[in-house]
Scaffold this motif. Sequence first.
Motif, PDB file in Angstrom:
ATOM      1  N   PHE A  15      37.397  31.106  47.582  1.00  0.00           N
ATOM      2  CA  PHE A  15      37.233  32.403  48.213  1.00  0.00           C
ATOM      3  C   PHE A  15      36.341  33.311  47.361  1.00  0.00           C
ATOM      4  N   LEU A  16      36.629  33.382  46.066  1.00  0.00           N
ATOM      5  CA  LEU A  16      35.842  34.234  45.172  1.00  0.00           C
ATOM      6  C   LEU A  16      34.394  33.763  45.097  1.00  0.00           C
ATOM      7  N   ARG A  17      34.190  32.467  45.078  1.00  0.00           N
ATOM      8  CA  ARG A  17      32.835  31.924  45.041  1.00  0.00           C
ATOM      9  C   ARG A  17      32.050  32.355  46.277  1.00  0.00           C
ATOM     10  N   GLN A  18      32.692  32.292  47.442  1.00  0.00           N
ATOM     11  CA  GLN A  18      32.036  32.689  48.680  1.00  0.00           C
ATOM     12  C   GLN A  18      31.710  34.186  48.675  1.00  0.00           C
ATOM     13  N   GLU A  19      32.655  35.003  48.231  1.00  0.00           N
ATOM     14  CA  GLU A  19      32.430  36.444  48.154  1.00  0.00           C
ATOM     15  C   GLU A  19      31.259  36.771  47.228  1.00  0.00           C
ATOM     16  N   LEU A  20      31.233  36.136  46.065  1.00  0.00           N
ATOM     17  CA  LEU A  20      30.154  36.394  45.110  1.00  0.00           C
ATOM     18  C   LEU A  20      28.816  35.879  45.634  1.00  0.00           C
ATOM     19  N   ARG A  21      28.844  34.760  46.336  1.00  0.00           N
ATOM     20  CA  ARG A  21      27.611  34.229  46.925  1.00  0.00           C
ATOM     21  C   ARG A  21      27.045  35.211  47.941  1.00  0.00           C
ATOM     22  N   GLU A  22      27.909  35.791  48.780  1.00  0.00           N
ATOM     23  CA  GLU A  22      27.459  36.771  49.772  1.00  0.00           C
ATOM     24  C   GLU A  22      26.891  38.014  49.101  1.00  0.00           C
ATOM     25  N   MET A  23      27.531  38.474  48.028  1.00  0.00           N
ATOM     26  CA  MET A  23      27.013  39.628  47.291  1.00  0.00           C
ATOM     27  C   MET A  23      25.637  39.317  46.711  1.00  0.00           C
ATOM     28  N   ARG A  40      35.356  46.059  42.466  1.00  0.00           N
ATOM     29  CA  ARG A  40      36.715  46.232  41.938  1.00  0.00           C
ATOM     30  C   ARG A  40      37.672  45.228  42.574  1.00  0.00           C
ATOM     31  N   GLY A  41      37.490  44.963  43.867  1.00  0.00           N
ATOM     32  CA  GLY A  41      38.335  43.989  44.559  1.00  0.00           C
ATOM     33  C   GLY A  41      38.179  42.594  43.989  1.00  0.00           C
ATOM     34  N   ILE A  42      36.946  42.202  43.715  1.00  0.00           N
ATOM     35  CA  ILE A  42      36.692  40.882  43.118  1.00  0.00           C
ATOM     36  C   ILE A  42      37.321  40.804  41.730  1.00  0.00           C
ATOM     37  N   ILE A  43      37.169  41.870  40.943  1.00  0.00           N
ATOM     38  CA  ILE A  43      37.759  41.892  39.598  1.00  0.00           C
ATOM     39  C   ILE A  43      39.280  41.783  39.686  1.00  0.00           C
ATOM     40  N   ALA A  44      39.898  42.492  40.621  1.00  0.00           N
ATOM     41  CA  ALA A  44      41.347  42.425  40.790  1.00  0.00           C
ATOM     42  C   ALA A  44      41.779  41.012  41.176  1.00  0.00           C
ATOM     43  N   GLN A  45      41.010  40.357  42.037  1.00  0.00           N
ATOM     44  CA  GLN A  45      41.341  38.993  42.425  1.00  0.00           C
ATOM     45  C   GLN A  45      41.195  38.032  41.253  1.00  0.00           C
ATOM     46  N   LEU A  46      40.177  38.245  40.416  1.00  0.00           N
ATOM     47  CA  LEU A  46      40.018  37.407  39.229  1.00  0.00           C
ATOM     48  C   LEU A  46      41.176  37.608  38.254  1.00  0.00           C
ATOM     49  N   GLU A  47      41.635  38.852  38.109  1.00  0.00           N
ATOM     50  CA  GLU A  47      42.773  39.123  37.235  1.00  0.00           C
ATOM     51  C   GLU A  47      44.046  38.475  37.776  1.00  0.00           C
ATOM     52  N   ALA A  48      44.232  38.515  39.098  1.00  0.00           N
ATOM     53  CA  ALA A  48      45.393  37.870  39.705  1.00  0.00           C
ATOM     54  C   ALA A  48      45.341  36.361  39.497  1.00  0.00           C
ATOM     55  N   LEU A  49      44.155  35.798  39.597  1.00  0.00           N
ATOM     56  CA  LEU A  49      43.984  34.368  39.366  1.00  0.00           C
ATOM     57  C   LEU A  49      44.302  34.018  37.919  1.00  0.00           C
ATOM     58  N   LEU A  50      43.846  34.844  36.986  1.00  0.00           N
ATOM     59  CA  LEU A  50      44.146  34.617  35.580  1.00  0.00           C
ATOM     60  C   LEU A  50      45.648  34.666  35.319  1.00  0.00           C
ATOM     61  N   GLU A  51      46.331  35.624  35.948  1.00  0.00           N
ATOM     62  CA  GLU A  51      47.786  35.714  35.803  1.00  0.00           C
ATOM     63  C   GLU A  51      48.461  34.471  36.358  1.00  0.00           C
ATOM     64  N   LEU A  52      47.963  33.970  37.467  1.00  0.00           N
ATOM     65  CA  LEU A  52      48.525  32.759  38.067  1.00  0.00           C
ATOM     66  C   LEU A  52      48.363  31.576  37.126  1.00  0.00           C
ATOM     67  N   VAL A  53      47.190  31.457  36.522  1.00  0.00           N
ATOM     68  CA  VAL A  53      46.913  30.340  35.623  1.00  0.00           C
ATOM     69  C   VAL A  53      47.712  30.479  34.330  1.00  0.00           C
ATOM     70  N   ASP A  54      47.730  31.686  33.766  1.00  0.00           N
ATOM     71  CA  ASP A  54      48.436  31.910  32.507  1.00  0.00           C
ATOM     72  C   ASP A  54      49.945  31.960  32.686  1.00  0.00           C
ATOM     73  N   GLY A  55      50.382  32.353  33.867  1.00  0.00           N
ATOM     74  CA  GLY A  55      51.808  32.448  34.122  1.00  0.00           C
ATOM     75  C   GLY A  55      52.463  33.657  33.499  1.00  0.00           C
TER      76      GLY A  55
END
Length: 66
Positions: A15-23, A40-55
Amino acid sequence: MVQTKRDLVISHLRFLRQELREMHLGIKEDGLFPEPGEIRGIIAQLEALLELVDGKTRIQSNSEAA
């Protein structure tokens, strides 16, 4: 259906890859920069992904809390 952590990460990254590609295409073809809220939305999604990975949950700094 229960998704594994790996499946969640893969779907988030797609999803993030597609969003960044469109930008990127918007900037390259039209010269239009994304709205600050979109970034800001993309950054928030990246932070959420990092939290998911890091736990673990990220602690907000004083500057972000203000």
